[in-house]
Design a protein around this motif. Structure first.
Motif, PDB file in Angstrom:
ATOM      1  N   ARG A  37      37.356  38.672  44.679  1.00 51.38           N
ATOM      2  CA  ARG A  37      36.205  38.319  45.519  1.00 51.38           C
ATOM      3  C   ARG A  37      36.083  39.268  46.716  1.00 51.38           C
ATOM      4  O   ARG A  37      35.006  39.758  47.045  1.00 51.38           O
ATOM      5  CB  ARG A  37      36.327  36.872  46.003  1.00 51.38           C
ATOM      6  CG  ARG A  37      35.020  36.293  46.559  1.00 51.38           C
ATOM      7  CD  ARG A  37      35.264  34.948  47.217  1.00 51.38           C
ATOM      8  NE  ARG A  37      36.007  34.045  46.369  1.00 51.38           N
ATOM      9  CZ  ARG A  37      35.449  33.264  45.439  1.00 51.38           C
ATOM     10  NH1 ARG A  37      34.143  33.302  45.255  1.00 51.38           N
ATOM     11  NH2 ARG A  37      36.197  32.461  44.709  1.00 51.38           N
ATOM     12  N   ALA A  40      35.082  42.837  45.533  1.00 54.81           N
ATOM     13  CA  ALA A  40      33.652  42.906  45.202  1.00 54.81           C
ATOM     14  C   ALA A  40      32.809  42.947  46.467  1.00 54.81           C
ATOM     15  O   ALA A  40      31.832  43.702  46.546  1.00 54.81           O
ATOM     16  CB  ALA A  40      33.267  41.711  44.331  1.00 54.81           C
ATOM     17  N   ARG A  64      33.979  42.831  36.530  1.00 50.64           N
ATOM     18  CA  ARG A  64      33.937  41.471  35.966  1.00 50.64           C
ATOM     19  C   ARG A  64      34.490  41.460  34.538  1.00 50.64           C
ATOM     20  O   ARG A  64      35.295  40.590  34.179  1.00 50.64           O
ATOM     21  CB  ARG A  64      32.495  40.965  35.990  1.00 50.64           C
ATOM     22  CG  ARG A  64      32.334  39.531  35.504  1.00 50.64           C
ATOM     23  CD  ARG A  64      30.860  39.146  35.463  1.00 50.64           C
ATOM     24  NE  ARG A  64      30.688  37.797  34.983  1.00 50.64           N
ATOM     25  CZ  ARG A  64      30.353  36.755  35.723  1.00 50.64           C
ATOM     26  NH1 ARG A  64      30.173  36.903  37.014  1.00 50.64           N
ATOM     27  NH2 ARG A  64      30.206  35.563  35.193  1.00 50.64           N
ATOM     28  N   LYS A  65      34.065  42.431  33.733  1.00 52.14           N
ATOM     29  CA  LYS A  65      34.528  42.490  32.354  1.00 52.14           C
ATOM     30  C   LYS A  65      36.030  42.785  32.291  1.00 52.14           C
ATOM     31  O   LYS A  65      36.744  42.206  31.456  1.00 52.14           O
ATOM     32  CB  LYS A  65      33.756  43.572  31.597  1.00 52.14           C
ATOM     33  CG  LYS A  65      34.111  43.658  30.110  1.00 52.14           C
ATOM     34  CD  LYS A  65      33.796  42.362  29.376  1.00 52.14           C
ATOM     35  CE  LYS A  65      34.107  42.470  27.899  1.00 52.14           C
ATOM     36  NZ  LYS A  65      33.788  41.216  27.160  1.00 52.14           N
ATOM     37  N   ARG A  68      37.868  39.669  32.944  1.00 53.79           N
ATOM     38  CA  ARG A  68      37.763  38.750  31.806  1.00 53.79           C
ATOM     39  C   ARG A  68      38.699  39.177  30.686  1.00 53.79           C
ATOM     40  O   ARG A  68      39.357  38.335  30.050  1.00 53.79           O
ATOM     41  CB  ARG A  68      36.318  38.728  31.298  1.00 53.79           C
ATOM     42  CG  ARG A  68      36.106  37.788  30.112  1.00 53.79           C
ATOM     43  CD  ARG A  68      36.310  36.336  30.481  1.00 53.79           C
ATOM     44  NE  ARG A  68      36.357  35.486  29.303  1.00 53.79           N
ATOM     45  CZ  ARG A  68      36.414  34.156  29.338  1.00 53.79           C
ATOM     46  NH1 ARG A  68      36.455  33.536  30.503  1.00 53.79           N
ATOM     47  NH2 ARG A  68      36.447  33.453  28.228  1.00 53.79           N
ATOM     48  N   SER A  81      37.111  36.737  36.774  1.00 54.65           N
ATOM     49  CA  SER A  81      35.781  37.316  36.568  1.00 54.65           C
ATOM     50  C   SER A  81      34.690  36.405  37.124  1.00 54.65           C
ATOM     51  O   SER A  81      33.613  36.877  37.494  1.00 54.65           O
ATOM     52  CB  SER A  81      35.536  37.573  35.077  1.00 54.65           C
ATOM     53  OG  SER A  81      35.401  36.352  34.359  1.00 54.65           O
ATOM     54  N   THR A  82      34.977  35.110  37.204  1.00 56.05           N
ATOM     55  CA  THR A  82      33.994  34.163  37.731  1.00 56.05           C
ATOM     56  C   THR A  82      33.812  34.312  39.240  1.00 56.05           C
ATOM     57  O   THR A  82      32.895  33.725  39.809  1.00 56.05           O
ATOM     58  CB  THR A  82      34.400  32.718  37.412  1.00 56.05           C
ATOM     59  OG1 THR A  82      35.661  32.435  38.020  1.00 56.05           O
ATOM     60  CG2 THR A  82      34.513  32.509  35.908  1.00 56.05           C
ATOM     61  N   HIS A  83      34.670  35.099  39.871  1.00 60.10           N
ATOM     62  CA  HIS A  83      34.563  35.307  41.313  1.00 60.10           C
ATOM     63  C   HIS A  83      33.599  36.438  41.661  1.00 60.10           C
ATOM     64  O   HIS A  83      33.321  36.674  42.837  1.00 60.10           O
ATOM     65  CB  HIS A  83      35.945  35.635  41.903  1.00 60.10           C
ATOM     66  CG  HIS A  83      36.905  34.490  41.833  1.00 60.10           C
ATOM     67  ND1 HIS A  83      38.102  34.468  42.532  1.00 60.10           N
ATOM     68  CD2 HIS A  83      36.871  33.304  41.162  1.00 60.10           C
ATOM     69  CE1 HIS A  83      38.754  33.343  42.279  1.00 60.10           C
ATOM     70  NE2 HIS A  83      38.022  32.629  41.445  1.00 60.10           N
ATOM     71  N   ILE A  84      33.120  37.137  40.651  1.00 56.27           N
ATOM     72  CA  ILE A  84      32.221  38.266  40.881  1.00 56.27           C
ATOM     73  C   ILE A  84      30.781  37.791  40.785  1.00 56.27           C
ATOM     74  O   ILE A  84      30.375  37.224  39.775  1.00 56.27           O
ATOM     75  CB  ILE A  84      32.461  39.394  39.851  1.00 56.27           C
ATOM     76  CG1 ILE A  84      33.947  39.758  39.796  1.00 56.27           C
ATOM     77  CG2 ILE A  84      31.606  40.608  40.193  1.00 56.27           C
ATOM     78  CD1 ILE A  84      34.505  40.276  41.094  1.00 56.27           C
ATOM     79  N   ARG A  85      30.020  38.010  41.831  1.00 52.02           N
ATOM     80  CA  ARG A  85      28.620  37.599  41.869  1.00 52.02           C
ATOM     81  C   ARG A  85      27.711  38.822  41.923  1.00 52.02           C
ATOM     82  O   ARG A  85      27.971  39.767  42.654  1.00 52.02           O
ATOM     83  CB  ARG A  85      28.355  36.721  43.103  1.00 52.02           C
ATOM     84  CG  ARG A  85      29.087  35.385  43.048  1.00 52.02           C
ATOM     85  CD  ARG A  85      28.461  34.472  42.010  1.00 52.02           C
ATOM     86  NE  ARG A  85      29.091  33.158  41.993  1.00 52.02           N
ATOM     87  CZ  ARG A  85      30.116  32.831  41.227  1.00 52.02           C
ATOM     88  NH1 ARG A  85      30.619  33.739  40.401  1.00 52.02           N
ATOM     89  NH2 ARG A  85      30.646  31.624  41.256  1.00 52.02           N
ATOM     90  N   ARG A  86      26.651  38.779  41.152  1.00 47.95           N
ATOM     91  CA  ARG A  86      25.685  39.875  41.123  1.00 47.95           C
ATOM     92  C   ARG A  86      24.761  39.823  42.335  1.00 47.95           C
ATOM     93  O   ARG A  86      24.498  38.745  42.882  1.00 47.95           O
ATOM     94  CB  ARG A  86      24.835  39.804  39.850  1.00 47.95           C
ATOM     95  CG  ARG A  86      25.587  40.097  38.585  1.00 47.95           C
ATOM     96  CD  ARG A  86      24.742  39.772  37.360  1.00 47.95           C
ATOM     97  NE  ARG A  86      23.457  40.440  37.384  1.00 47.95           N
ATOM     98  CZ  ARG A  86      23.253  41.666  36.904  1.00 47.95           C
ATOM     99  NH1 ARG A  86      24.248  42.357  36.389  1.00 47.95           N
ATOM    100  NH2 ARG A  86      22.052  42.206  36.949  1.00 47.95           N
TER     101      ARG A  86
END
Length: 265
Positions: A37, A40, A64-65, A68, A81-86
């Motif tokens: 987080r 990013a 993110r990938k 994952r 990967s769920t901690h990465i926000r676009r």
């Protein structure tokens, strides 16, 4: 990221994916997956002044990938990967330059940047493609773009027109893509076009061709679009010209034909 680079071998756009992954390398050194987080957030902070949200999102997408893949392989207990926000994107482009406006910008640029501007407009090539053209790619009649330098990773040939020919002396480009970007920024500001990007030259190539009656499928081939749907986004720029034409017809109609006096039965 090692697992991600292996994953890239299975992707259609493997070259660009690797480039985006490599670009965030400095931010990943010495950092753990648990810090995803924070990493990013730092990438966004540092890149936002220099890159569009779409570019930053593609780079965040590689991170993110990679996270994952690490989770799926059992290397982490948490799916970070769920901690990465676009970032939110606004991809709508409202800047469509005329050839006269392109000249205004080009006239404010250095010789190398001016050449890059006209080469981009007269070929529809992206900045990265222009910078990667080698002497051996240029023949008497066409520029051959190898698959590994195009965004779609597809070989394409660009015809050499008489207007383009004088600018071929500047190929291969003597300056880096970053220098073209900064040089273009200075030129467009000097010309009074604050909301223009180098990539808008590619848009201009498409819209100017369409305005001259070039069929959509031919414009697609010139730009090297993988799908005609990508090219269709430029078609709406022709609507206003059509509207003006139909307004003129409407004026003539009103001059000779009175409006209906009643509703149809």
């Amino acid at each position: 990221m090692a697992a991600y680079f292996e994953h890239c071998k299975t992707l259609r756009h493997s070259i660009s994916s690797k480039e985006h992954a490599t670009a965030i390398g400095p931010w990943l050194e010495g950092r753990r997956a648990a810090e995803a987080r924070q990493v990013a957030a730092q990438i966004i902070k540092d890149m936002s002044p220099h890159y569009a949200p779409a570019t930053i999102n593609r780079r965040l997408g590689t991170l993110r990938k990679a996270l994952r893949l690490a989770f799926d392989a059992g290397r982490t207990d948490t799916d970070y990967s769920t901690h990465i926000r676009r970032l939110p994107e606004n991809n709508q482009r409202t800047v469509y330059l005329t050839i006269a406006e392109v000249k205004q910008i080009a006239d404010q640029a250095s010789d190398n940047v001016r050449a890059a501007i006209w080469i981009a407009l007269l070929t529809g090539c992206r900045r990265g493609e222009v910078c990667k053209i080698k002497a051996e790619d240029i023949t008497e009649s066409v520029i051959r773009l190898p698959a590994d330098i195009t965004k779609t990773e597809s070989y394409r040939e660009v015809p050499i027109t008489e207007a383009l020919r004088p600018w071929l002396a500047f190929l291969p480009m003597a300056i880096k893509p970053s220098s073209i970007k900064s040089g273009f920024a200075k030129a467009r500001k000097a010309a009074g076009f604050d909301n223009v990007r180098f990539h808008d030259l590619r848009h201009a190539c498409a819209t100017i061709l369409l305005s001259q009656g070039v069929p959509l499928h031919v414009v697609r081939d010139v730009l090297g679009h993988a799908s005609i749907r990508t090219t269709e986004r430029y078609a709406h720029t022709m609507v206003e010209a059509q509207r003006d034409a139909l307004d003129k017809l409407s004026d003539l109609h009103r001059e000779i034909t009175p409006a209906p006096s009643s509703e149809p039965q």
